[in-house]
Design a protein around this motif. Structure first.
Motif, PDB file in Angstrom:
ATOM      1  N   ILE A  67       0.874  -1.180   0.000  1.00 20.49           N
ATOM      2  CA  ILE A  67       0.000   0.000   0.000  1.00 20.49           C
ATOM      3  C   ILE A  67       0.907   1.224   0.000  1.00 20.49           C
ATOM      4  CG2 ILE A  67      -1.768   1.313   1.255  1.00 20.49           C
ATOM      5  CD1 ILE A  67      -2.720  -1.284   2.504  1.00 20.49           C
ATOM      6  N   TRP A  68       0.607   2.192  -0.854  1.00 24.04           N
ATOM      7  CA  TRP A  68       1.402   3.423  -0.916  1.00 24.04           C
ATOM      8  C   TRP A  68       0.494   4.610  -1.168  1.00 24.04           C
ATOM      9  CZ3 TRP A  68       1.581  -0.619  -4.397  1.00 24.04           C
ATOM     10  CH2 TRP A  68       1.181  -0.369  -5.707  1.00 24.04           C
ATOM     11  N   TYR A  69       1.047   5.797  -0.898  1.00 21.41           N
ATOM     12  CA  TYR A  69       0.299   7.017  -1.181  1.00 21.41           C
ATOM     13  C   TYR A  69       0.106   7.165  -2.675  1.00 21.41           C
ATOM     14  CZ  TYR A  69       0.099   9.290   3.369  1.00 21.41           C
ATOM     15  OH  TYR A  69      -0.200   9.623   4.654  1.00 21.41           O
ATOM     16  N   TYR A  70      -1.048   7.691  -3.062  1.00 19.20           N
ATOM     17  CA  TYR A  70      -1.458   7.780  -4.452  1.00 19.20           C
ATOM     18  C   TYR A  70      -0.346   8.257  -5.382  1.00 19.20           C
ATOM     19  CZ  TYR A  70      -4.521   8.749  -8.418  1.00 19.20           C
ATOM     20  OH  TYR A  70      -5.110   8.772  -9.638  1.00 19.20           O
ATOM     21  N   ASN A  71       0.220   9.428  -5.124  1.00 22.30           N
ATOM     22  CA  ASN A  71       1.204   9.965  -6.057  1.00 22.30           C
ATOM     23  C   ASN A  71       2.634   9.717  -5.609  1.00 22.30           C
ATOM     24  OD1 ASN A  71      -0.715  10.914  -7.739  1.00 22.30           O
ATOM     25  ND2 ASN A  71      -0.461  13.073  -7.233  1.00 22.30           N
ATOM     26  N   GLU A  72       2.806   8.876  -4.645  1.00 19.47           N
ATOM     27  CA  GLU A  72       4.118   8.798  -4.032  1.00 19.47           C
ATOM     28  C   GLU A  72       4.664   7.393  -4.137  1.00 19.47           C
ATOM     29  OE1 GLU A  72       4.303  10.846  -0.211  1.00 19.47           O
ATOM     30  OE2 GLU A  72       5.647   9.216   0.351  1.00 19.47           O
ATOM     31  N   THR A  73       5.603   7.220  -5.042  1.00 16.85           N
ATOM     32  CA  THR A  73       6.025   5.872  -5.375  1.00 16.85           C
ATOM     33  C   THR A  73       7.302   5.441  -4.661  1.00 16.85           C
ATOM     34  OG1 THR A  73       7.230   6.798  -7.230  1.00 16.85           O
ATOM     35  CG2 THR A  73       5.008   6.017  -7.669  1.00 16.85           C
ATOM     36  N   SER A  74       7.853   6.283  -3.773  1.00 17.48           N
ATOM     37  CA  SER A  74       9.194   5.981  -3.301  1.00 17.48           C
ATOM     38  C   SER A  74       9.280   4.834  -2.293  1.00 17.48           C
ATOM     39  CB  SER A  74       9.825   7.231  -2.702  1.00 17.48           C
ATOM     40  OG  SER A  74       9.020   7.718  -1.677  1.00 17.48           O
ATOM     41  N   HIS A  75       8.317   4.707  -1.426  1.00 19.31           N
ATOM     42  CA  HIS A  75       8.492   3.741  -0.339  1.00 19.31           C
ATOM     43  C   HIS A  75       7.109   3.302   0.151  1.00 19.31           C
ATOM     44  CE1 HIS A  75      11.053   2.404   3.235  1.00 19.31           C
ATOM     45  NE2 HIS A  75       9.814   2.126   3.615  1.00 19.31           N
ATOM     46  N   PRO A  76       6.611   2.137  -0.298  1.00 17.62           N
ATOM     47  CA  PRO A  76       5.303   1.668   0.179  1.00 17.62           C
ATOM     48  C   PRO A  76       5.322   1.555   1.698  1.00 17.62           C
ATOM     49  CG  PRO A  76       6.118   0.260  -1.579  1.00 17.62           C
ATOM     50  CD  PRO A  76       7.245   1.172  -1.207  1.00 17.62           C
ATOM     51  N   PHE A  77       4.261   1.998   2.356  1.00 16.00           N
ATOM     52  CA  PHE A  77       4.337   1.994   3.817  1.00 16.00           C
ATOM     53  C   PHE A  77       3.855   0.690   4.418  1.00 16.00           C
ATOM     54  CE2 PHE A  77       0.007   3.456   3.228  1.00 16.00           C
ATOM     55  CZ  PHE A  77      -0.670   2.744   4.200  1.00 16.00           C
ATOM     56  N   TRP A  78       3.237  -0.150   3.593  1.00 15.46           N
ATOM     57  CA  TRP A  78       2.835  -1.465   4.091  1.00 15.46           C
ATOM     58  C   TRP A  78       3.163  -2.512   3.047  1.00 15.46           C
ATOM     59  CZ3 TRP A  78      -0.985  -5.147   2.596  1.00 15.46           C
ATOM     60  CH2 TRP A  78      -1.225  -6.161   3.545  1.00 15.46           C
ATOM     61  N   LEU A  79       3.687  -3.661   3.492  1.00 11.82           N
ATOM     62  CA  LEU A  79       3.976  -4.766   2.582  1.00 11.82           C
ATOM     63  C   LEU A  79       3.441  -6.040   3.218  1.00 11.82           C
ATOM     64  CD1 LEU A  79       7.670  -3.895   1.640  1.00 11.82           C
ATOM     65  CD2 LEU A  79       5.679  -3.669   0.138  1.00 11.82           C
ATOM     66  N   ALA A  80       2.731  -6.824   2.420  1.00 12.27           N
ATOM     67  CA  ALA A  80       2.121  -8.047   2.947  1.00 12.27           C
ATOM     68  C   ALA A  80       3.123  -9.179   3.038  1.00 12.27           C
ATOM     69  CB  ALA A  80       0.950  -8.454   2.058  1.00 12.27           C
ATOM     70  N   ASN A  81       4.057  -9.218   2.100  1.00  7.44           N
ATOM     71  CA  ASN A  81       4.959 -10.373   2.005  1.00  7.44           C
ATOM     72  C   ASN A  81       6.408  -9.924   2.011  1.00  7.44           C
ATOM     73  OD1 ASN A  81       4.227  -9.189  -0.549  1.00  7.44           O
ATOM     74  ND2 ASN A  81       5.322 -10.839  -1.576  1.00  7.44           N
ATOM     75  N   ARG A  82       6.745  -9.043   2.948  1.00  3.38           N
ATOM     76  CA  ARG A  82       8.098  -8.478   2.923  1.00  3.38           C
ATOM     77  C   ARG A  82       9.173  -9.528   3.140  1.00  3.38           C
ATOM     78  NH1 ARG A  82       8.846  -4.916   8.458  1.00  3.38           N
ATOM     79  NH2 ARG A  82      10.617  -4.189   7.277  1.00  3.38           N
ATOM     80  N   ASP A  83       8.831 -10.614   3.786  1.00  5.68           N
ATOM     81  CA  ASP A  83       9.821 -11.673   3.982  1.00  5.68           C
ATOM     82  C   ASP A  83       9.752 -12.738   2.891  1.00  5.68           C
ATOM     83  OD1 ASP A  83       7.278 -12.265   4.907  1.00  5.68           O
ATOM     84  OD2 ASP A  83       7.990 -13.638   6.458  1.00  5.68           O
ATOM     85  N   LYS A  84       8.751 -12.642   1.989  1.00  5.02           N
ATOM     86  CA  LYS A  84       8.615 -13.665   0.947  1.00  5.02           C
ATOM     87  C   LYS A  84       8.337 -13.010  -0.393  1.00  5.02           C
ATOM     88  CE  LYS A  84       5.809 -15.968   4.193  1.00  5.02           C
ATOM     89  NZ  LYS A  84       4.541 -16.635   4.458  1.00  5.02           N
ATOM     90  N   PRO A  85       9.347 -12.331  -0.968  1.00  8.75           N
ATOM     91  CA  PRO A  85       9.116 -11.666  -2.249  1.00  8.75           C
ATOM     92  C   PRO A  85       8.767 -12.667  -3.345  1.00  8.75           C
ATOM     93  CG  PRO A  85      11.443 -11.672  -1.690  1.00  8.75           C
ATOM     94  CD  PRO A  85      10.719 -12.168  -0.481  1.00  8.75           C
ATOM     95  N   ILE A  86       7.961 -12.227  -4.292  1.00  4.62           N
ATOM     96  CA  ILE A  86       7.567 -13.074  -5.419  1.00  4.62           C
ATOM     97  C   ILE A  86       8.496 -12.744  -6.584  1.00  4.62           C
ATOM     98  CG2 ILE A  86       5.681 -13.677  -6.984  1.00  4.62           C
ATOM     99  CD1 ILE A  86       3.758 -12.575  -4.768  1.00  4.62           C
ATOM    100  N   ALA A  87       9.092 -13.769  -7.174  1.00  2.35           N
ATOM    101  CA  ALA A  87      10.141 -13.538  -8.164  1.00  2.35           C
ATOM    102  C   ALA A  87       9.600 -13.152  -9.535  1.00  2.35           C
ATOM    103  CB  ALA A  87      11.009 -14.784  -8.275  1.00  2.35           C
ATOM    104  N   ASP A  88       8.296 -13.283  -9.735  1.00  3.63           N
ATOM    105  CA  ASP A  88       7.751 -12.971 -11.061  1.00  3.63           C
ATOM    106  C   ASP A  88       6.464 -12.149 -10.900  1.00  3.63           C
ATOM    107  OD1 ASP A  88       5.876 -14.766 -10.122  1.00  3.63           O
ATOM    108  OD2 ASP A  88       6.715 -16.452 -11.244  1.00  3.63           O
ATOM    109  N   ASN A  89       5.631 -12.143 -11.949  1.00  2.85           N
ATOM    110  CA  ASN A  89       4.395 -11.360 -11.900  1.00  2.85           C
ATOM    111  C   ASN A  89       3.181 -12.202 -11.549  1.00  2.85           C
ATOM    112  OD1 ASN A  89       5.283  -8.813 -12.405  1.00  2.85           O
ATOM    113  ND2 ASN A  89       5.136  -8.999 -14.634  1.00  2.85           N
TER     114      ASN A  89
END
Ligand SMILES: *[C@@H]1O[C@H](CO)[C@@H](O)[C@H](O)[C@H]1NC(C)=O
Ligand SMILES: *[C@@H]1O[C@H](CO)[C@@H](O)[C@H](O)[C@H]1NC(C)=O
Ligand SMILES: *[C@@H]1O[C@H](CO)[C@@H](O)[C@H](O)[C@H]1NC(C)=O
Ligand SMILES: *[C@@H]1O[C@H](CO)[C@@H](O)[C@H](O)[C@H]1NC(C)=O
Ligand SMILES: *[C@@H]1O[C@H](CO)[C@@H](O)[C@H](O)[C@H]1NC(C)=O
Ligand SMILES: *[C@@H]1O[C@H](CO)[C@@H](O)[C@H](O)[C@H]1NC(C)=O
Ligand SMILES: *[C@@H]1O[C@H](CO)[C@@H](O)[C@H](O)[C@H]1NC(C)=O
Ligand SMILES: *[C@@H]1O[C@H](CO)[C@@H](O)[C@H](O)[C@H]1NC(C)=O
Ligand SMILES: *[C@@H]1O[C@H](CO)[C@@H](O)[C@H](O)[C@H]1NC(C)=O
Ligand SMILES: *[C@@H]1O[C@H](CO)[C@@H](O)[C@H](O)[C@H]1NC(C)=O
Ligand SMILES: *[C@@H]1O[C@H](CO)[C@@H](O)[C@H](O)[C@H]1NC(C)=O
Length: 489
Positions: A67-89
């Motif tokens: 989740i990130w601020y509408y116009n602000e792409t630098s640093h999402p403030f919430w991540l659901a899977n920060r310990d388990k990144p998905i390697a593809d789309n």
């Protein structure tokens, strides 16, 4: 000195929001509604976006639900899977017909947010204008939140979130830093917590107390420059603190005005609204002011020692590397601190994601032009005594200008007269400024002269004005031969 390092462009921050297009909806409905990497949820008044985001170095295509601020792409403030990144789309957030909300990818289930115990639910998951992603059941009146992203914070604290503990469920709410500016894994070295017993906010580094806010009294913390807006609740069920926002303020157009605190990978809590930083800005060694805890270390680190960021080059080639990608810059500083032969450290030049350490053992030759590499260098070896004292001579108020200071220096040089007044430095931001040569660049010659000729530091009028609170009467300690003496606050 690592010549390749100087030329190397090491920081590849790629936060790719490219493929996403907005669903123009803020809600997922039970029964197969889903979100994939080509679409997003947008909160009602376009304050926040929920979607898939890629974070990392150029080589990395690690994808996260965030989740990130509408116009602000630098640093999402919430991540659901920060310990388990998905390697593809292949990531998909789905709310299926039986009432299960989960994040899946090509390899299977990744995160189970909620599993409905009953088949008669009618669930909706809404991204609200507060930034909270909330799951509710329409069939049970839609009053109760079954799951909230605010209950699982990442590194950012927003109005409506809690820091503390639910005694009934044992759940704690705390922030954990990213490992580096481009690695969001929750193996970050810093946590930000509420200590209900001490009624204070605490930053810990690898579980060791690093900084404390001081007690909450009358809605203020001793070490936080903000005098309103905290609510602390303490009862048999819960102990927590949150930002308070009055309901008439809580409108979309004001949302961005509220404080947003982020636990940065380097150990600072940054208030993104006031731009104030607490923690690592001051706590870089044995400074115990401004809420800092002294670092534990060998006896060779005196009470004066601390790290400062300096540009320059090390005058010998002795260095060593630890490429372990679990090490953040702060871990590197801690390792260096504990080794008496280490004099400086950086992460630059090891791994592309700003992890791992390079340690230096020589002296740093400063670069006056300010274009050389930056290092964290241990400074202040020459000291004794517990508190830091500075010797400053001030001219009478009317003469504190460059001319006035020059006059004092000239006078001193001629008369070899030594009359120093002791001024206690309390506030770290001014201490930093006073100790950093390049920030007093409006009097460079005086400064050099002062250092060499008299073992005396000379500061710009602006610095002194700021440090003495514009020569406020409260800061006046007394009157000496050269004029009034002020306490630097
Ligand atoms: C995402 O879902 C839409 C339909 O909702 C589909 O057309 C699109 O191909 C999907 N994208 C990916 C990357 O799977
Ligand atoms: C986002 O940016 C657009 C264009 O720059 C602007 O019109 C809009 O008001 C911004 N939205 C928010 C919520 O700041
Ligand atoms: C779920 O709730 C929505 C609106 O609250 C309603 O339109 C829909 O029919 C309900 N679905 C079921 C299966 O109950
Ligand atoms: C605390 O936990 C209990 C038990 O899980 C739950 O019923 C209660 O709603 C929680 N309180 C809050 C404020 O989340
Ligand atoms: C608490 O703060 C309010 C508003 O700033 C002030 O009026 C009041 O005197 C303070 N109370 C104490 C005990 O400091
Ligand atoms: C808060 O935001 C509103 C709308 O963007 C603006 O008009 C107002 O000046 C802001 N308040 C402060 C204190 O910055
Ligand atoms: C890397 O550092 C971490 C944290 O200090 C440590 O647990 C791990 O064993 C190290 N790995 C290697 C290969 O040294
Ligand atoms: C300190 O660093 C030097 C140089 O890498 C190393 O030889 C020495 O063993 C280290 N000392 C300790 C106590 O780790
Ligand atoms: C660490 O990384 C640097 C830069 O990539 C490399 O030159 C060095 O050989 C590596 N050291 C080890 C011990 O792998
Ligand atoms: C960081 O980079 C190193 C080497 O460049 C790599 O081994 C490691 O997996 C990376 N870590 C993350 C979380 O991407
Ligand atoms: C600083 O700049 C001057 C003039 O541009 C140059 O001669 C000198 O070599 C530079 N010094 C360093 C350390 O880069």
């Amino acid at each position: 000195m690592l010549p390749s390092m100087a030329r190397r462009i090491y920081l590849f921050l790629l936060v790719c929001f490219c493929a996403s297009h907005a669903l123009a909806a803020d809600t997922l409905y039970q029964g197969g509604d889903s979100l994939n990497s080509s679409n997003t949820l947008v909160s009602k008044n376009k304050i926040f976006i929920l979607g898939f985001v890629r974070i990392g170095s150029v080589e990395s295509s690690a994808s996260y639900l965030g989740i990130w601020y509408y116009n602000e792409t630098s640093h999402p403030f919430w991540l659901a899977n920060r310990d388990k990144p998905i390697a593809d789309n292949s990531g998909v957030l789905a709310l299926d017909g039986s009432g299960n909300m989960k994040l899946t990818y090509s390899g299977g289930d990744l995160v189970d947010f909620y599993s409905s115990p009953s088949s008669t639910t009618n669930l909706t998951a809404v991204l609200e204008d507060s930034g909270n992603f909330v799951l509710r059941d329409k069939n049970s009146g839609g009053q109760q939140d079954l799951w909230r992203s605010f209950d699982d914070p990442t590194d950012t604290f927003l109005p409506g979130m809690k820091l503390g503990i639910n005694h009934t469920s044992g759940q704690t709410w705390s922030l954990m830093s990213w490992l580096s500016d481009v690695v969001p894994t929750p193996a970050g070295p810093f946590t930000f917590e509420w200590d209900p017993k001490g009624k204070e906010l605490v930053i810990k580094r690898r579980d060791v107390i690093y900084w404390t806010s001081g007690h909450l009294t009358n809605s203020t913390f001793e070490n936080i420059d903000r005098n309103t807006g905290f609510l602390s609740v303490s009862n048999a069920d819960e102990d927590y603190i949150m930002f308070t926002v009055s309901s008439n303020q809580f409108t979309p157009q004001y949302q961005r005005n509220f404080s947003r605190w982020q636990m940065k990978y380097d150990g600072n809590i940054v208030d993104d609204f006031t731009k104030q930083a607490y923690g690592a800005t001051s706590c870089k060694g044995n400074n115990a002011d401004a809420g800092c805890e002294k670092w534990s270390g060998p006896a060779c680190r005196s009470s004066m020692n601390s790290f400062e960021m300096r540009r320059g080059s090390f005058d010998n080639t002795v260095f060593s590397m630890d490429n372990n990608s679990s090490l953040s810059i702060s871990d590197c500083m801690d390792i260096c601190w504990k080794n008496c032969s280490c004099s400086g450290v950086t992460t630059t030049g090891n791994n592309d994601n700003n992890t791992g350490c390079t340690f230096f053992y020589g002296n740093l030759t400063p670069d006056p032009n300010g274009s050389a590499d930056q290092y964290y260098v241990i400074v202040g070896q020459v000291s004794s005594g517990k508190r830091y004292w500075l010797l400053i001579i001030l001219a009478p108020v009317g003469f504190v200008s460059m001319m006035g200071l020059a006059g004092v220096l000239w006078y001193l040089r001629r008369r070899r007269h030594r009359a120093y007044f002791i001024i206690s430095i309390r506030a770290e931001k001014y201490l930093n400024e006073l100790l950093t040569l390049d920030s007093t660049n409006d009097t460079p010659e005086l400064e050099n002269d002062g250092n060499k000729g008299h073992n005396l530091k000379v500061y710009s009028a602006a610095t002194i004005m700021a440090a003495t609170n514009s020569f406020s009467a409260d800061n006046k300690l007394g009157q000496g031969g050269f004029g009034p003496v002020y306490k630097v606050v």
